[in-house]
Scaffold this motif. Structure first.
Motif, PDB file in Angstrom:
ATOM      1  N   VAL A  54      10.928  -6.751  -1.073  1.00 28.44           N
ATOM      2  CA  VAL A  54      10.044  -6.385   0.025  1.00 28.44           C
ATOM      3  C   VAL A  54       9.264  -7.628   0.437  1.00 28.44           C
ATOM      4  CG1 VAL A  54       9.824  -4.021  -0.825  1.00 28.44           C
ATOM      5  CG2 VAL A  54       8.086  -5.695  -1.416  1.00 28.44           C
ATOM      6  N   GLN A 113       5.289  -5.744   4.279  1.00 20.44           N
ATOM      7  CA  GLN A 113       5.694  -4.382   3.940  1.00 20.44           C
ATOM      8  C   GLN A 113       4.756  -3.807   2.880  1.00 20.44           C
ATOM      9  OE1 GLN A 113       9.809  -5.403   2.959  1.00 20.44           O
ATOM     10  NE2 GLN A 113      10.468  -3.760   4.334  1.00 20.44           N
ATOM     11  N   TYR A 162       7.698   6.151   1.810  1.00 18.11           N
ATOM     12  CA  TYR A 162       7.557   4.830   2.423  1.00 18.11           C
ATOM     13  C   TYR A 162       8.647   3.884   1.933  1.00 18.11           C
ATOM     14  CZ  TYR A 162       5.596   0.389   3.959  1.00 18.11           C
ATOM     15  OH  TYR A 162       5.425  -0.838   4.553  1.00 18.11           O
ATOM     16  N   TRP A 163       8.909   3.896   0.622  1.00 19.27           N
ATOM     17  CA  TRP A 163       9.891   2.981   0.043  1.00 19.27           C
ATOM     18  C   TRP A 163      11.311   3.535   0.075  1.00 19.27           C
ATOM     19  CZ3 TRP A 163       8.238  -1.607   0.188  1.00 19.27           C
ATOM     20  CH2 TRP A 163       6.921  -1.913  -0.080  1.00 19.27           C
TER      21      TRP A 163
END
Length: 122
Positions: free
Chosen positions: A84, A88, A115-116
């Motif tokens: 990431v 992010q 989100y991930w």
């Protein structure tokens, strides 16, 4: 923090050796450090790590929960590598030092895993 246990062929590590370990982004630049690990009471497995980002000596830093599956230990860096970017992570769900219990809240955890784009452990 360089962890020589992997070089000696050991698969396990004590939680106190993980706390404070640097976390590096996909560009191999340091983006934070591990402050805690969350462990499933039922399965005994690490589910998430809390990563401190920004601030100075813990003051003014943001805390982010990252699914454990997002991290890979890199012996060359002596820390955890995540695919990431710093941006992010900055835009990810976060909480402050005074809100530490939020990391255990199912609504917060759901927002993190969404989100991930990681399948939740529960």
């Amino acid at each position: 923090m360089h962890d020589s246990t992997l070089e000696r062929g050991q698969d396990t590590i004590s939680s106190d050796r993980v706390d404070g370990t640097a976390v590096y982004g996909g560009d191999r630049e340091k983006i934070g450090s591990v402050t805690n690990m969350l462990i499933s009471k039922r399965e005994g497995k690490v589910t998430d790590v809390i990563v401190s980002v920004g601030g100075f000596l813990g003051i003014g830093s943001e805390l982010h929960s990252l699914p454990w599956s997002k991290l890979t230990y890199d012996t060359d860096l002596g820390g955890y590598l995540v695919s990431v970017t710093a941006d992010q992570l900055k835009n990810a769900p976060s909480f402050s030092e005074g809100e530490r219990d939020r990391a255990y809240d199912r609504e917060y955890q759901t927002s993190v895993y969404d989100y991930w784009a990681v399948k939740p452990y529960w």
